[in-house]
Design an enzyme around this catalytic site. Structure first.
Site, PDB file in Angstrom:
ATOM      1  N   ASP A  11       0.827  -1.199   0.000  1.00  7.81           N
ATOM      2  CA  ASP A  11       0.000   0.000   0.000  1.00  7.81           C
ATOM      3  C   ASP A  11       0.860   1.248   0.000  1.00  7.81           C
ATOM      4  O   ASP A  11       0.528   2.256  -0.637  1.00  7.81           O
ATOM      5  CB  ASP A  11      -0.902  -0.005   1.243  1.00  7.81           C
ATOM      6  N   HIS A  60      -3.917  -3.721   6.712  1.00 12.79           N
ATOM      7  CA  HIS A  60      -3.840  -3.861   5.254  1.00 12.79           C
ATOM      8  C   HIS A  60      -5.212  -4.290   4.764  1.00 12.79           C
ATOM      9  O   HIS A  60      -5.452  -5.449   4.459  1.00 12.79           O
ATOM     10  CB  HIS A  60      -2.779  -4.897   4.884  1.00 12.79           C
TER      11      HIS A  60
END
Lengths: 360, 399
Positions: free
Chosen positions: B160, B188
């Site tokens: 990410d 996440h």
């Protein structure tokens, strides 16, 4: 004496000049002058091998850790969405060397300004023979040849991977006459690496210490891996493989069939073609071509035959080559024994047959 | 002098991410071009053939740094002597699946792998959990491998982080290598918070702050965040498969920066064991900005958190706590095997007994009230009868 003094002065001046030059070079190496990015085209990029190959290229495994890249990825319409996904992933990878990505289904846009082209696009090989692939691929390579000829960089280096690699490369050459003959090659490095591995497994050494096998001919089930000139580094110098293995029977039969059928064996295990090792071999092929082979080592590349070793010209045939300054040259003067001669001619025959089929 | 080879374990190696990851490790992208590696690849018995195929390909590629490959379905053999473990193995996320669906299947996998790692891995083994739900899987791993130091168990949020860098570089039309110091906070998942308040771009005129350059706080607080949060789903939609390439690449980045150190002035995002920094609850695996040196990570302290960010940080911490409870409840359905779990289930039994008692008490109260209501109804009826009688009387009397 005057002359002596003069000589002494000259020597001092020369030494000073030399040292200043060295200092200058040292300082220059700190200046971060980035190389111009190279444009690399990968066709069939939405497929298995493409997915394994593009991160290797973007990560610097193909051209070195200081060479920026612009990637052009090409595939057919039905794969456009998938190709877009691959582009998104490449962006997400935040690769520092990747200066741009173009994902397209337009062959002209893909070929613009390309310095290196890796042709993966073609019908994938499944369990079975590769001959029936020839027909399907001729049309594809004809179209891509003209696009490359018109839009790619004049010194574009081409590597054809898709089966049947040698014949596809030949078609490409025929329909792109302005690309120099020596710039069109086909991948036999995969078989070369596989042969190295077979020998290293047999001798229980590390694959890094084995070198100079030769792959003659075609990347197919007729491929002839030749260990006659291969050597192993056993720490105390280089020993010929034939001596160390001491089993000519194995070298003339099992070794050859192992390498020939390795692709099938992997398809059997994975239910999919060997993407990882193919991509890695493609990287090795390009890297050695552009950056040069190490001294005393040669590699196998499928190149345009010039008649060496009694192979008729006009075929793309795999030879042992060394590379320097971006150019390959066939290693000459290697002894060919009778057994090898037979094998080499058999492969040449197969290639002639494929060529005839392709031209019909 | 060649370095000693490092043993790297990749679980779930027969899958997509494993296939993309192993050549990167073998080429030296994860640990450096001078670090020899021995790869241990593990997967489940149904994938044994495919795993063997991967091993064949690895040796066929003649990687000079690859000093050996151990391909096995035996978790003990796989974990023996391992210095770096990348846990990719888990139930894969498919189109339409929510991460929570995937949770219960993964929790039991991580329990068993935890004990194997604890007993057989090398002393200072570094673990990176990739398989979703990454944070919670890492937590389970930590719970069941108590002798592995807490700081050695991390989860992947670098993906990410890299995606956020990519988004900023696209928006500002700069090279992604010039953008740095974004932060991924938390889980996440879709509650992750990509924070650019401290991110900078290296321009010829020095380092400039990203919010200043972007000049679009609205986008930074909405469009940007949701793009990064949902990038995974977008890639699944395009490729019909999970993002293997970028996941593998970011796993390499994560381990490389952890082991070799982060560049000066740069931090990266790693999911690590929370110590209470930034008021995040202790005992979660939460993604923080970290710098790495000498093989150890340290959370970057003292960054200012504005109100908007504070809300986001708390939201993702909440989700993580929920996931943690969900995970533990999945585990208590099985036979408790470790003494830790025995006490937890006993506590839970007591808790449920308490709850039942409370419920009974409440029911008694309700019944009481119902009775009272009936009485009132009767009274009301009687009263109204009397009132009606009175009204009639008045009507009759008053002409």
């Amino acid at each position: 004496m005057e002359t002596l003094e003069l000589i002494q002065k000259l020597v001092v001046v020369l030494v000073c000049l030399y040292l200043s030059w060295r200092i200058f070079r040292y300082i220059w190496s700190f200046v971060d002058v980035e190389k111009d990015p190279l444009v690399v085209l990968v066709t069939g990029a939405a497929g298995q091998v493409g997915y394994a190959l593009v991160p290797m290229i973007a990560g610097g495994s193909m051209l070195g850790l200081d060479q920026p890249i612009i990637l052009h990825m090409l595939d057919i319409e039905p794969a456009a969405e998938i190709l877009k996904g691959v582009k998104m992933e490449l962006m997400d990878g935040a690769f520092p060397l990747l200066k741009g990505v173009i994902a397209t289904t337009d062959v002209i846009e893909a070929c613009k300004g390309v310095d290196i082209a890796i042709m993966l696009g073609g019908f994938p090989r499944r369990k079975g023979d590769s001959k029936d692939l020839i027909f399907r691929n001729v049309g594809i390579y004809k179209a891509q040849a003209s696009a490359l000829e018109e839009h790619a960089d004049s010194n574009c280096k081409v590597l054809v991977v898709a089966h049947p690699a040698n014949t596809n490369a030949l078609i490409l050459k025929e329909f792109a006459p302005s690309i120099p003959d020596e710039n069109i090659t086909s991948l036999t490095r995969l078989d070369h690496n596989r042969a190295l591995n077979q020998i290293s497994e047999n001798l229980n050494v590390h694959v890094d210490d084995v070198k100079n096998v030769i792959i003659w001919g075609n990347h197919s089930s007729y491929v002839y891996p030749d260990a006659n000139h291969a050597t192993v580094d056993i720490g105390a110098g280089l020993k010929p493989v034939r001596e160390l293995i001491a089993d000519d029977q194995w070298l003339n039969t099992e070794f050859i069939t192992n390498v020939q059928q390795r692709g099938q064996a992997i398809i059997k295990s994975r239910r999919l073609s060997s993407a990882l090792s193919t991509a890695s071999a493609a990287c090795d092929h390009m890297r050695d071509w552009i950056l040069g082979t190490p001294k005393g080592t040669w590699v196998s590349m499928g190149v345009y035959s010039d008649g060496s070793y009694g192979i008729q010209p006009g075929l793309i045939y795999s030879f042992p080559v060394t590379c320097e300054k971006g150019e390959w040259s066939i290693v000459q003067g290697l002894k060919i024994d009778e057994f090898a001669r037979e094998k080499m001619d058999a492969v040449a025959k197969e290639l002639m047959e494929e060529k005839t089929v392709a031209y019909s | 002098m060649a370095k000693d080879p490092v043993r790297v374990l990749v679980t779930g190696a027969a899958g997509q991410i494993g296939y993309a990851l192993v050549p990167m490790i073998a080429r030296g992208i994860m640990l450096g071009p001078d670090q020899p590696v021995i790869l241990h690849v593990l997967d489940i018995p149904p994938a044994a053939e495919a795993l063997n195929g991967v091993k064949m390909e690895l040796v066929d590629a003649a990687f000079p740094l690859l000093k050996g490959v151990v391909a096995t379905t035996n978790v003990v053999e796989a974990c023996t002597g391992v210095n770096v473990a990348v846990m990719v193995g888990g139930f894969p996320r498919k189109e339409g699946m929510e991460r929570k669906d995937v949770m219960s299947k993964n929790v039991s996998i991580y329990k068993s792998q935890a004990s194997a790692l604890e007993k057989h891995a090398a002393a200072n083994c570094k673990v990176l959990v990739v398989a979703n739900p990454a944070n919670t899987n890492a937590l389970i791993l930590k719970e069941y491998a108590p002798s592995i130091p807490e700081k050695n168990i991390t989860c992947l949020t670098r993906l990410d982080h890299n995606r956020a860098l990519g988004q900023i570089s696209e928006k500002l039309n700069v090279q992604v290598s010039d953008v740095k110091n974004v932060i991924i906070w938390g889980n996440h998942s879709s509650t992750q918070y990509p924070d650019v308040t401290h991110a900078t771009v290296t321009t010829p005129a020095g380092e400039k702050s990203v919010p200043e350059l972007v000049k679009d706080d609205e986008w930074l607080k909405s469009g940007f965040i949701s793009t990064v949060q949902q990038r995974g789903a977008a890639i699944i939609k395009a490729r019909k498969l999970s993002s293997a390439l970028s996941a593998a690449s970011s796993a390499c980045d994560h381990i490389r920066d952890w082991v070799c150190g982060t560049p000066e002035g740069t931090w990266v995002s790693m999911g690590v064991y929370s110590d209470g920094s930034y008021s995040v609850p202790v005992g979660l695996i939460y993604s923080f900005p970290v710098t790495c040196r000498n093989g150890e990570w340290t959370i970057v302290q003292g960054l200012s958190i504005d109100e908007f960010s504070r809300k986001k940080l708390d939201l993702t911490a909440e989700e993580l706590t929920e996931e943690k409870n969900l995970a533990y409840s999945c585990l208590s359905v099985d036979e408790p095997s470790s003494p830790q779990l025995k006490t937890t289930s006993r506590k839970r039994k007591r808790k449920s007994v308490d709850i039942i008692e409370q419920f009974n008490a409440k029911m008694a109260q309700v019944l009481e009230l119902k009775e009272k209501k009936l009485e009132m109804d009767i009274l009301y009826k009687d009263t109204s009868k009397w009132i009606l009688k009175l009204l009639n009387f008045i009507k009759n009397v008053v002409p």
